[in-house]
Design a protein around this motif. Structure first.
Motif, mmCIF file in Angstrom:
data_model
loop_
_atom_site.group_PDB
_atom_site.id
_atom_site.type_symbol
_atom_site.label_atom_id
_atom_site.label_comp_id
_atom_site.label_asym_id
_atom_site.label_seq_id
_atom_site.Cartn_x
_atom_site.Cartn_y
_atom_site.Cartn_z
ATOM 1 N N TYR A 119 0.473 -1.183 0.193
ATOM 2 C CA TYR A 119 0.047 0.155 -0.136
ATOM 3 C C TYR A 119 0.866 1.520 0.371
ATOM 4 N N VAL A 120 2.273 1.617 1.346
ATOM 5 C CA VAL A 120 2.241 2.278 1.171
ATOM 6 C C VAL A 120 2.896 2.560 -0.413
ATOM 7 N N LYS A 121 3.811 1.417 -1.361
ATOM 8 C CA LYS A 121 4.050 1.629 -2.767
ATOM 9 C C LYS A 121 3.587 1.920 -3.150
ATOM 10 N N LEU A 122 2.079 1.408 -3.517
ATOM 11 C CA LEU A 122 1.720 2.292 -4.573
ATOM 12 C C LEU A 122 0.773 4.016 -3.791
ATOM 13 N N THR A 123 0.779 3.791 -2.975
ATOM 14 C CA THR A 123 0.424 6.263 -2.677
ATOM 15 C C THR A 123 2.212 5.949 -2.793
ATOM 16 N N ALA A 124 2.714 5.532 -3.221
ATOM 17 C CA ALA A 124 4.207 6.633 -2.927
ATOM 18 C C ALA A 124 4.494 6.626 -5.028
ATOM 19 N N GLY A 125 3.313 5.531 -5.614
ATOM 20 C CA GLY A 125 3.768 6.448 -7.182
ATOM 21 C C GLY A 125 2.850 7.523 -7.407
ATOM 22 N N HIS A 126 1.337 7.565 -6.762
ATOM 23 C CA HIS A 126 0.667 9.047 -6.838
ATOM 24 C C HIS A 126 1.577 10.141 -6.075
ATOM 25 N N TYR A 127 2.735 10.024 -4.874
ATOM 26 C CA TYR A 127 3.316 11.229 -4.406
ATOM 27 C C TYR A 127 3.667 11.571 -5.670
ATOM 28 N N LYS A 128 4.545 10.720 -5.682
ATOM 29 C CA LYS A 128 5.787 11.317 -6.886
ATOM 30 C C LYS A 128 5.409 11.695 -8.091
ATOM 31 N N LYS A 129 4.150 10.824 -8.590
ATOM 32 C CA LYS A 129 3.583 11.541 -9.809
ATOM 33 C C LYS A 129 3.305 12.770 -9.664
ATOM 34 N N ASP A 130 2.460 13.724 -8.680
ATOM 35 C CA ASP A 130 2.108 15.000 -8.035
ATOM 36 C C ASP A 130 3.396 15.982 -7.692
ATOM 37 N N VAL A 131 4.248 15.552 -7.430
ATOM 38 C CA VAL A 131 6.009 16.207 -7.277
ATOM 39 C C VAL A 131 6.118 16.406 -8.117
ATOM 40 N N SER A 132 5.961 15.433 -8.930
ATOM 41 C CA SER A 132 7.687 15.309 -10.087
ATOM 42 C C SER A 132 6.150 16.440 -11.097
ATOM 43 N N ALA A 133 4.773 16.567 -11.197
ATOM 44 C CA ALA A 133 4.243 17.633 -11.553
ATOM 45 C C ALA A 133 4.352 19.231 -11.064
ATOM 46 N N GLU A 134 4.558 19.533 -10.015
ATOM 47 C CA GLU A 134 4.438 20.388 -9.419
ATOM 48 C C GLU A 134 5.773 20.592 -9.809
ATOM 49 N N LEU A 135 6.867 19.643 -9.674
ATOM 50 C CA LEU A 135 8.809 20.574 -9.827
ATOM 51 C C LEU A 135 8.546 21.004 -11.153
ATOM 52 N N GLU A 136 7.201 20.461 -12.378
ATOM 53 C CA GLU A 136 8.138 20.932 -13.834
ATOM 54 C C GLU A 136 7.527 21.693 -13.413
ATOM 55 N N THR A 137 6.217 23.045 -13.268
ATOM 56 C CA THR A 137 6.246 23.913 -13.112
ATOM 57 C C THR A 137 6.386 24.814 -12.139
ATOM 58 N N ALA A 138 7.386 24.328 -11.171
ATOM 59 C CA ALA A 138 8.404 25.855 -10.463
ATOM 60 C C ALA A 138 9.355 25.842 -11.099
#
Length: 309
Positions: A119-138
Motif C-alpha cells: 500500500y505504501v508503494k502504491l501511494t508513493a507512486g501517486h505522490y511522486k507523480k504529483d511532486v514531479s508535476a509540481e516540480l515541472e511548473t516550479a
C-alpha cells in the motif's frame, strides 16, 4: 471448537502483554529490527558495499517502504505500518486456522503481512507523480525568471507565491537560509539539492550552482527542465498501457475468490471437496499464493518511471 481454541489463544497472548507490561508497538519494533538486521561480518560488509549479494525479499520490501516514507516526510509512520503488518499476519493466520486449512496458514499470514508495505508503494507512486508535476511548473517559472535576471534569489522571490507544497516549502527554506541565516548561496543550493529525491531536481540544482561561476551555463537549464515534461508524457503512456492488464488482474482475482462461495450454491459436494479434503485445501493455498505473488508484480510494474542519469 477451533474457534474457541483460537479465542483462548488470543486471550493468552493479550494476558502475556499485560503481565510483561509490553506494548504492541515495542513488540513490533523488536520483531522488525530483528528481521531487517543482517549479521555483521567483514564478508557481509564487502558484499553489501559491492552489491554482490541482494537483500532478501522481506528485507527489500521493508527497506523500500521505509525509504518511501522517509522521502515523503512520513518516517514517523513506519512503526504504525509495521504494527499493521503484524496485525494482518495474525488475521491471515487466524482466518486460515478457522477454515481448518493448514496449507493456507503460511500463505495468508505472509501474504497479508506484505499488504501494508505494498500500500505504501502504491501511494508513493501517486505522490511522486504529483511532486514531479509540481516540480515541472516550479522549475519552469523559476528558470525563466533566472534567465532574465541571472539571480537565483530574486528568481525564487518573484515566483514563491505561485508555488504549491511540497515544493514551495523547500524554496521557502532556501530563501530563509540565504536571507536570515547564511548568505552562502553554494551551501544553500547544496542543502536544497538534498531536499527532494528526484534526479532531474538534483541535476537542476547542480546546474544552478555551476551558473554562479559561469553565467553562460544558464542555457543548460531549459533542457534539464524539459526532461520533466518528457517523463510526464512517458508516464501518461505507461499508465494507459498498464490500465488494461491491471484491470484484468483485479477481475481475475475477484473471480477466483468469489467462485469459492458460489461453488457452495452450485454443488455442495464440490465445495466440501475443496474446503475439507487435503487436495482441495492445497489447491486453495496455491490459488492464494498465486494471487499474492501476482499482486506483488502488479505493484512493482505499475510504479512511475523516473529519470536516471
Amino acid at each position: 471448537m477451533t474457534t474457541l481454541q483460537l479465542i483462548a489463544c488470543i486471550g493468552m497472548i493479550a494476558g502475556a502483554f499485560f503481565i510483561l507490561r509490553l506494548s504492541p508497538m515495542e513488540l513490533t519494533d523488536a520483531v522488525f529490527k530483528r528481521l531487517t538486521s543482517a549479521p555483521r561480518s567483514i564478508r557481509s560488509d564487502i558484499n553489501k558495499a559491492t552489491r554482490r549479494k541482494k537483500l532478501s525479499f522481506l528485507r527489500r520490501e521493508i527497506a523500500e517502504a521505509q525509504g518511501i516514507l522517509k522521502a515523503t516526510g512520513k518516517a514517523q509512520k513506519f512503526p504504525t505500518i509495521c504494527a499493521a503488518s503484524l496485525l494482518f499476519f495474525a488475521i491471515g493466520a487466524s482466518a486460515a486456522i478457522m477454515m481448518g486449512n493448514v496449507f493456507l496458514v503460511p500463505v495468508l499470514a505472509v501474504g497479508l503481512a506484505f499488504v501494508p508495505f505494498w500500500y505504501v508503494k502504491l501511494t508513493a507512486g501517486h505522490y511522486k507523480k504529483d511532486v514531479s508535476a509540481e516540480l515541472e511548473t516550479a522549475l519552469s517559472i523559476i528558470t525563466t525568471a533566472y534567465l532574465r535576471n541571472e539571480d537565483i534569489q530574486t528568481a525564487v522571490q518573484e515566483n514563491i507565491s505561485y508555488l504549491n507544497p511540497p515544493v514551495r516549502g523547500v524554496f521557502q527554506s532556501f530563501l530563509t537560509r540565504i536571507t536570515h541565516i547564511d548568505p552562502d548561496v553554494d551551501a544553500a543550493l547544496s542543502e536544497l539539492k538534498a531536499s527532494i529525491d528526484n534526479e532531474v531536481w538534483r541535476e537542476w540544482c547542480d546546474a544552478i550552482a555551476a551558473c554562479q561561476y559561469d553565467r553562460s551555463l544558464k542555457t543548460t537549464l531549459t533542457p534539464i527542465v524539459s526532461k520533466l515534461s518528457d517523463m510526464r508524457v512517458v508516464n501518461g503512456e505507461l499508465e494507459n498501457l498498464v490500465f488494461g492488464p491491471r484491470k484484468e488482474f483485479i477481475t481475475m482475482a475477484a473471480l477466483v475468490v468469489l467462485n469459492i462461495p458460489l461453488l457452495y450454491f452450485i454443488n455442495k459436494d464440490w465445495y466440501g471437496t475443496l474446503m475439507h479434503t487435503l487436495p482441495g485445501q492445497a489447491v486453495l493455498a496455491v490459488c492464494a499464493a498465486a494471487i499474492f505473488v501476482s499482486f506483488a508484480f502488479v505493484v512493482k510494474l505499475t510504479q512511475p518511471i523516473e529519470y536516471r542519469r
